[in-house]
Every structure is written in structure tokens, then in C-alpha cells.
Write a protein that holds these residues in place. Structure first.
Motif, PDB file in Angstrom:
ATOM      1  N   HIS A   1      44.073 -40.941 -16.052  1.00  0.00           N
ATOM      2  CA  HIS A   1      43.586 -41.081 -17.420  1.00  0.00           C
ATOM      3  C   HIS A   1      44.258 -40.012 -18.275  1.00  0.00           C
ATOM      4  CE1 HIS A   1      40.759 -41.110 -20.790  1.00  0.00           C
ATOM      5  NE2 HIS A   1      40.423 -42.329 -20.373  1.00  0.00           N
TER       6      HIS A   1
ATOM      7  N   HIS B   1      32.609 -45.661  -8.817  1.00  0.00           N
ATOM      8  CA  HIS B   1      33.624 -44.619  -8.701  1.00  0.00           C
ATOM      9  C   HIS B   1      33.360 -43.801  -7.436  1.00  0.00           C
ATOM     10  CE1 HIS B   1      33.766 -45.613 -12.966  1.00  0.00           C
ATOM     11  NE2 HIS B   1      34.988 -45.107 -12.984  1.00  0.00           N
ATOM     12  N   ARG B   2      34.339 -43.001  -7.059  1.00  0.00           N
ATOM     13  CA  ARG B   2      34.221 -42.114  -5.909  1.00  0.00           C
ATOM     14  C   ARG B   2      34.618 -40.719  -6.347  1.00  0.00           C
ATOM     15  NH1 ARG B   2      33.209 -44.674  -1.397  1.00  0.00           N
ATOM     16  NH2 ARG B   2      33.764 -42.900  -0.100  1.00  0.00           N
ATOM     17  N   SER B   3      34.242 -39.719  -5.559  1.00  0.00           N
ATOM     18  CA  SER B   3      34.670 -38.356  -5.854  1.00  0.00           C
ATOM     19  C   SER B   3      35.102 -37.664  -4.571  1.00  0.00           C
ATOM     20  CB  SER B   3      33.553 -37.563  -6.535  1.00  0.00           C
ATOM     21  OG  SER B   3      32.563 -37.202  -5.612  1.00  0.00           O
TER      22      SER B   3
ATOM     23  N   GLN C   1      42.730 -45.036  -9.791  1.00  0.00           N
ATOM     24  CA  GLN C   1      42.607 -44.700 -11.200  1.00  0.00           C
ATOM     25  C   GLN C   1      41.828 -43.394 -11.296  1.00  0.00           C
ATOM     26  OE1 GLN C   1      40.704 -48.179 -12.789  1.00  0.00           O
ATOM     27  NE2 GLN C   1      42.623 -49.308 -12.926  1.00  0.00           N
TER      28      GLN C   1
ATOM     29  N   MET D   1      40.001 -40.645 -13.054  1.00  0.00           N
ATOM     30  CA  MET D   1      39.305 -40.595 -14.331  1.00  0.00           C
ATOM     31  C   MET D   1      39.109 -39.180 -14.846  1.00  0.00           C
ATOM     32  SD  MET D   1      39.127 -43.734 -14.506  1.00  0.00           S
ATOM     33  CE  MET D   1      38.087 -44.419 -15.733  1.00  0.00           C
ATOM     34  N   SER D   2      38.851 -38.231 -13.938  1.00  0.00           N
ATOM     35  CA  SER D   2      38.489 -36.895 -14.397  1.00  0.00           C
ATOM     36  C   SER D   2      38.615 -35.877 -13.263  1.00  0.00           C
ATOM     37  CB  SER D   2      37.043 -36.920 -14.904  1.00  0.00           C
ATOM     38  OG  SER D   2      36.633 -35.687 -15.359  1.00  0.00           O
TER      39      SER D   2
ATOM     40  N   TRP E   1      28.251 -43.249 -13.015  1.00  0.00           N
ATOM     41  CA  TRP E   1      29.554 -43.330 -12.356  1.00  0.00           C
ATOM     42  C   TRP E   1      29.569 -44.352 -11.214  1.00  0.00           C
ATOM     43  CZ3 TRP E   1      33.823 -41.447 -14.372  1.00  0.00           C
ATOM     44  CH2 TRP E   1      33.734 -40.378 -15.255  1.00  0.00           C
ATOM     45  N   LYS E   2      28.624 -45.264 -11.173  1.00  0.00           N
ATOM     46  CA  LYS E   2      28.589 -46.264 -10.103  1.00  0.00           C
ATOM     47  C   LYS E   2      29.903 -47.049 -10.079  1.00  0.00           C
ATOM     48  CE  LYS E   2      25.911 -49.867  -8.048  1.00  0.00           C
ATOM     49  NZ  LYS E   2      24.600 -50.439  -7.907  1.00  0.00           N
TER      50      LYS E   2
ATOM     51  N   ILE F   1      37.331 -37.361  -9.795  1.00  0.00           N
ATOM     52  CA  ILE F   1      36.568 -38.610  -9.863  1.00  0.00           C
ATOM     53  C   ILE F   1      37.567 -39.739 -10.080  1.00  0.00           C
ATOM     54  CG2 ILE F   1      34.828 -39.919 -11.126  1.00  0.00           C
ATOM     55  CD1 ILE F   1      33.546 -37.208 -11.844  1.00  0.00           C
ATOM     56  N   TYR F   2      37.472 -40.772  -9.247  1.00  0.00           N
ATOM     57  CA  TYR F   2      38.434 -41.865  -9.292  1.00  0.00           C
ATOM     58  C   TYR F   2      37.762 -43.169  -8.910  1.00  0.00           C
ATOM     59  CZ  TYR F   2      38.518 -41.683  -4.204  1.00  0.00           C
ATOM     60  OH  TYR F   2      38.152 -41.728  -2.884  1.00  0.00           O
ATOM     61  N   ARG F   3      38.491 -44.250  -9.134  1.00  0.00           N
ATOM     62  CA  ARG F   3      38.038 -45.556  -8.654  1.00  0.00           C
ATOM     63  C   ARG F   3      39.236 -46.311  -8.109  1.00  0.00           C
ATOM     64  NH1 ARG F   3      36.962 -50.282 -11.321  1.00  0.00           N
ATOM     65  NH2 ARG F   3      38.589 -50.831 -12.757  1.00  0.00           N
TER      66      ARG F   3
END
Length: 87
Positions: free
Chosen positions: A7, A58-60, A81, A83-84, A55-56, A70-72
Motif C-alpha cells: 500500500h 487479513h493476517r499479521s 497485499q 496494508m500496514s 481487520w477480518k 498486516i497483509y492479506r
């Protein structure tokens, strides 16, 4: 091989984290690109887990005691992807 998409805010977040965390993030990206989600789950130091609530879906993974990535992973293609990167 897996593709990693970041991102646009991740660049700004990377500028604010310590160098040690950036090195771990680069290692995380290497492992993710080569092995995918299963490779990340096999390395216990990352404590890779699914998230719930806002954040459902997504994974961390832990990058240190304070920082997480944090990604998905969309089911239809071989991409991460990111995210943060948060404290």
C-alpha cells in the motif's frame, strides 16, 4: 514465485521504523516471495496469525516485540497485499 504489493502508506511507515525492523521486514518479504503463506507460518518467530474485527480477512506477522506487518492474500492469485506496518 509470489508477488508482494505494498500500500502507498507503507513507504512512509518504513521511514519511521528502526533499521532493525526494516531488515526483518526485508527478510519477511524474501520468505513470503519464495515460500508464500505456508512458509511464513512455519517460522515461529513471525507468530503469523489471522486477525478479527475490523481487520477480518487479513493476517499479521511480528517483526519485533512492538512492530507487525498486516497483509492479506487474495485467494485467486499469488500475491501478498501489504496494508500496514504498525507498532
Amino acid at each position: 514465485m509470489w508477488q508482494i504489493l505494498e500500500h502507498r502508506r507503507v513507504d512512509k511507515q518504513c521511514a519511521a521504523v528502526p533499521q532493525e525492523i526494516l531488515k526483518r521486514y526485508e527478510k519477511w518479504k524474501d520468505i513470503a516471495a519464495i515460500s508464500g503463506p505456508l512458509g511464513l507460518r512455519q517460522i515461529t518467530g513471525f507468530h503469523d496469525e489471522a486477525l478479527s474485527g475490523a481487520w477480518k480477512g487479513h493476517r499479521s506477522s511480528r517483526l519485533g516485540a512492538r512492530f507487525r506487518v498486516i497483509y492479506r492474500v487474495p485467494p485467486e492469485d499469488l500475491t501478498f497485499q501489504v496494508m500496514s506496518i504498525t507498532a
